[in-house]
Scaffold this active site. Sequence first.
Site, PDB file in Angstrom:
ATOM      1  N   TRP A 180       0.863  -1.176   0.000  1.00 19.44           N
ATOM      2  CA  TRP A 180       0.000   0.000   0.000  1.00 19.44           C
ATOM      3  C   TRP A 180       0.907   1.237   0.000  1.00 19.44           C
ATOM      4  O   TRP A 180       1.873   1.295   0.764  1.00 19.44           O
ATOM      5  CB  TRP A 180      -0.919   0.058   1.232  1.00 19.44           C
ATOM      6  CG  TRP A 180      -1.621   1.392   1.267  1.00 19.44           C
ATOM      7  CD1 TRP A 180      -2.666   1.781   0.483  1.00 19.44           C
ATOM      8  CD2 TRP A 180      -1.270   2.532   2.060  1.00 19.44           C
ATOM      9  NE1 TRP A 180      -2.989   3.093   0.743  1.00 19.44           N
ATOM     10  CE2 TRP A 180      -2.149   3.573   1.702  1.00 19.44           C
ATOM     11  CE3 TRP A 180      -0.284   2.781   3.022  1.00 19.44           C
ATOM     12  CZ2 TRP A 180      -2.088   4.850   2.283  1.00 19.44           C
ATOM     13  CZ3 TRP A 180      -0.214   4.045   3.607  1.00 19.44           C
ATOM     14  CH2 TRP A 180      -1.121   5.066   3.242  1.00 19.44           C
ATOM     15  N   GLU A 219      -3.059  -2.930  -2.492  1.00 20.02           N
ATOM     16  CA  GLU A 219      -4.194  -2.336  -1.761  1.00 20.02           C
ATOM     17  C   GLU A 219      -4.500  -0.931  -2.268  1.00 20.02           C
ATOM     18  O   GLU A 219      -3.646  -0.053  -2.250  1.00 20.02           O
ATOM     19  CB  GLU A 219      -3.853  -2.279  -0.260  1.00 20.02           C
ATOM     20  CG  GLU A 219      -4.962  -1.663   0.587  1.00 20.02           C
ATOM     21  CD  GLU A 219      -4.579  -1.548   2.074  1.00 20.02           C
ATOM     22  OE1 GLU A 219      -3.420  -1.853   2.427  1.00 20.02           O
ATOM     23  OE2 GLU A 219      -5.446  -1.129   2.855  1.00 20.02           O
ATOM     24  N   LYS A 221      -7.001   2.693  -2.443  1.00 21.86           N
ATOM     25  CA  LYS A 221      -7.609   3.615  -1.492  1.00 21.86           C
ATOM     26  C   LYS A 221      -8.328   4.710  -2.272  1.00 21.86           C
ATOM     27  O   LYS A 221      -7.917   5.062  -3.367  1.00 21.86           O
ATOM     28  CB  LYS A 221      -6.487   4.197  -0.616  1.00 21.86           C
ATOM     29  CG  LYS A 221      -6.964   5.026   0.550  1.00 21.86           C
ATOM     30  CD  LYS A 221      -5.824   5.201   1.543  1.00 21.86           C
ATOM     31  CE  LYS A 221      -6.244   6.116   2.674  1.00 21.86           C
ATOM     32  NZ  LYS A 221      -5.317   6.076   3.789  1.00 21.86           N
ATOM     33  N   ASP A 252      -9.673  -2.978   1.611  1.00 26.95           N
ATOM     34  CA  ASP A 252      -9.750  -2.420   2.964  1.00 26.95           C
ATOM     35  C   ASP A 252     -11.136  -1.818   3.104  1.00 26.95           C
ATOM     36  O   ASP A 252     -11.560  -1.000   2.279  1.00 26.95           O
ATOM     37  CB  ASP A 252      -8.645  -1.359   3.132  1.00 26.95           C
ATOM     38  CG  ASP A 252      -8.597  -0.755   4.531  1.00 26.95           C
ATOM     39  OD1 ASP A 252      -9.665  -0.341   5.030  1.00 26.95           O
ATOM     40  OD2 ASP A 252      -7.505  -0.670   5.111  1.00 26.95           O
ATOM     41  N   HIS A 255     -11.721   1.928   2.649  1.00 25.49           N
ATOM     42  CA  HIS A 255     -11.138   2.614   1.496  1.00 25.49           C
ATOM     43  C   HIS A 255     -12.093   2.880   0.338  1.00 25.49           C
ATOM     44  O   HIS A 255     -11.659   3.018  -0.797  1.00 25.49           O
ATOM     45  CB  HIS A 255      -9.928   1.820   0.994  1.00 25.49           C
ATOM     46  CG  HIS A 255      -8.752   1.934   1.908  1.00 25.49           C
ATOM     47  ND1 HIS A 255      -7.495   1.498   1.581  1.00 25.49           N
ATOM     48  CD2 HIS A 255      -8.650   2.470   3.146  1.00 25.49           C
ATOM     49  CE1 HIS A 255      -6.666   1.733   2.584  1.00 25.49           C
ATOM     50  NE2 HIS A 255      -7.348   2.316   3.549  1.00 25.49           N
ATOM     51  N   HIS A 279      -8.543  -6.088   4.575  1.00 26.99           N
ATOM     52  CA  HIS A 279      -8.180  -5.281   5.737  1.00 26.99           C
ATOM     53  C   HIS A 279      -9.514  -4.854   6.333  1.00 26.99           C
ATOM     54  O   HIS A 279     -10.143  -3.922   5.840  1.00 26.99           O
ATOM     55  CB  HIS A 279      -7.379  -4.046   5.328  1.00 26.99           C
ATOM     56  CG  HIS A 279      -5.916  -4.306   5.225  1.00 26.99           C
ATOM     57  ND1 HIS A 279      -5.002  -3.297   5.040  1.00 26.99           N
ATOM     58  CD2 HIS A 279      -5.213  -5.465   5.317  1.00 26.99           C
ATOM     59  CE1 HIS A 279      -3.784  -3.828   5.007  1.00 26.99           C
ATOM     60  NE2 HIS A 279      -3.893  -5.134   5.153  1.00 26.99           N
ATOM     61  N   ASP A 287     -12.409   7.384   6.530  1.00 28.98           N
ATOM     62  CA  ASP A 287     -11.556   6.211   6.748  1.00 28.98           C
ATOM     63  C   ASP A 287     -10.819   6.367   8.077  1.00 28.98           C
ATOM     64  O   ASP A 287      -9.615   6.538   8.129  1.00 28.98           O
ATOM     65  CB  ASP A 287     -10.574   6.106   5.576  1.00 28.98           C
ATOM     66  CG  ASP A 287      -9.631   4.927   5.715  1.00 28.98           C
ATOM     67  OD1 ASP A 287     -10.007   3.930   6.356  1.00 28.98           O
ATOM     68  OD2 ASP A 287      -8.508   5.009   5.183  1.00 28.98           O
ATOM     69  N   ASP A 289     -10.466   4.319  10.695  1.00 27.75           N
ATOM     70  CA  ASP A 289      -9.815   3.164  11.321  1.00 27.75           C
ATOM     71  C   ASP A 289     -10.217   2.955  12.778  1.00 27.75           C
ATOM     72  O   ASP A 289      -9.366   2.757  13.643  1.00 27.75           O
ATOM     73  CB  ASP A 289      -8.284   3.262  11.172  1.00 27.75           C
ATOM     74  CG  ASP A 289      -7.849   3.034   9.732  1.00 27.75           C
ATOM     75  OD1 ASP A 289      -8.077   1.936   9.219  1.00 27.75           O
ATOM     76  OD2 ASP A 289      -7.305   3.971   9.105  1.00 27.75           O
ATOM     77  N   ASP A 319      -7.325  -4.035  10.188  1.00 28.35           N
ATOM     78  CA  ASP A 319      -6.545  -2.807  10.003  1.00 28.35           C
ATOM     79  C   ASP A 319      -7.268  -1.642  10.660  1.00 28.35           C
ATOM     80  O   ASP A 319      -8.167  -1.047  10.057  1.00 28.35           O
ATOM     81  CB  ASP A 319      -6.327  -2.547   8.497  1.00 28.35           C
ATOM     82  CG  ASP A 319      -5.460  -1.314   8.262  1.00 28.35           C
ATOM     83  OD1 ASP A 319      -4.936  -0.759   9.248  1.00 28.35           O
ATOM     84  OD2 ASP A 319      -5.312  -0.910   7.085  1.00 28.35           O
TER      85      ASP A 319
HETATM   86  C1  RNT Z   1      -3.754   2.854   4.824  1.00 32.48           C
HETATM   87  C2  RNT Z   1      -3.889   1.403   4.563  1.00 32.48           C
HETATM   88  C3  RNT Z   1      -2.767   0.558   5.067  1.00 32.48           C
HETATM   89  C4  RNT Z   1      -2.311   0.956   6.445  1.00 32.48           C
HETATM   90  C5  RNT Z   1      -1.296   0.034   7.042  1.00 32.48           C
HETATM   91  C6  RNT Z   1      -0.657   0.614   8.255  1.00 32.48           C
HETATM   92  O1  RNT Z   1      -4.888   3.545   4.567  1.00 32.48           O
HETATM   93  O2  RNT Z   1      -5.095   0.935   5.058  1.00 32.48           O
HETATM   94  O3  RNT Z   1      -3.135  -0.764   4.996  1.00 32.48           O
HETATM   95  O4  RNT Z   1      -3.379   1.097   7.328  1.00 32.48           O
HETATM   96  O5  RNT Z   1      -0.400  -0.335   6.088  1.00 32.48           O
HETATM   97 ZN    ZN Z   2      -5.415  -1.184   4.962  1.00 31.15          ZN
END
Ligand code: RNT
Ligand code: ZN
Length: 412
Positions: A180, A219, A221, A252, A255, A279, A287, A289, A319
């Site tokens: 990523w 990955e 986003k 993810d 994302h 993720h 986003d 988290d 994640d």
């Molecule tokens: C970032 C991505 C990625 C990170 C990690 C720390 O938006 O989701 O996966 O969260 O690599």
């Molecule tokens: Zn991620």
Amino acid sequence: MSVFETAVERYGELEVDVDAALSALLDIPISVHCWQGDDVGGFEVDSGALGGGLAVTGNYLGKARTPSELRSDLSMVFSLIPGSHRLNLHAMYGEFSGRVDRDEIETSHFAGWVEWARAESIGMDFNPTCFSHPKAEDGFTLSHQDKGVRDFWVEHCQRCRVIGDYFGRELGTKCVTNVWIPDGYKDTPADRRSPRDRLQSSLDEVFAKKFDDNLDSVESKLFGIGSESYVVGSHEFYLGYAIKNGTLLTLDSGHYHPTESIADKISSCLMFVDEMMLHVSRGVRWDSDHVVTLNDDLLMIAREIVCNGYLDRVRIGLDYFDASINRVGAWVIGMRNMQKALLIALLEPTALLKDAERDGDFTKRLALQEDAKSLPWGAVWDVHCDRLSVPLGGAWLNEVSDYERKVLSKRC
Ligand code: RNT
Ligand code: ZN
């Protein structure tokens, strides 16, 4: 009759085999993200501020400061969740005695992690760290217009794949190395094409060498802080790249657009890629988290994997990063929720639902789906925890509180 026996009977009426569900659950490893333990900090000698448009809020006591502290916290987490899982490590978490730049990392910097993983009998996954570094400060890495900067990150990612292969070989289970990158623009670009051309060539270089025990994943986003208007590695970019080049694709759950769920993407993407990595995260308005909770989004993701028979093609990882609550607790809550969602999916009366759908009886389908929400899965979960000697219900919190008192509160 015990609550569990009543549950088994109730599920039996719906043609669901509880024991089969529990043994399937036991076979699903979840890749635990190391970065929840220290707010995405890592252990580099001159580590700077968190970059890449990522943000962690909170300053709860007990952040891990060293590899051994992080491993101790992770061992605590693994002791509180049923089953055997994996560790998802980032490159900046190597054990560096002195300054080792990202283009210099080697397998030896990760030997301690392998030793620990072996002792815990777990597999490992890996991630290049293409952020929180002076060479990523202007927001571009593998797609940078300066060839020197691109080459630096290509070298880093290539080394990560060597390390991933080492993890896979040493631990006897293939490692997914997930790329990523944060690359993108805050404001409307004049040229959306050139950075994507450059990213494609850089990735081709990164993935040129083949390894037996490392699997590659990419990955995408939608946006990040500072890359609101354009992200080079968008969903379409990586979906296309993964299909064309035979890599895995990482989805993810934070994302995409806020009302867009990755649940529906799983069966579409798996038409064209062999395997994927998830993720699992929880975005609140963006986003953000947040710690994964047992919400509709999570339930839908789990049922899409389980009920379509994709357990052997979807690798589940978490994640998120929350520093406002006990970090070990945050891990355990998310892990247990992921497992509960999988269990609920494994206990879904899928055969009856599919029958109703085939018959065009959508009233019955909806009725079954809604009734399934109050089936006694909690009793099944408790028995699962009990059989595997991990705390029932919320009892794990006592152990985490104890750990906070004895270990975490001493870190200041
Ligand atoms: C970032 C991505 C990625 C990170 C990690 C720390 O938006 O989701 O996966 O969260 O690599
Ligand atoms: Zn991620």
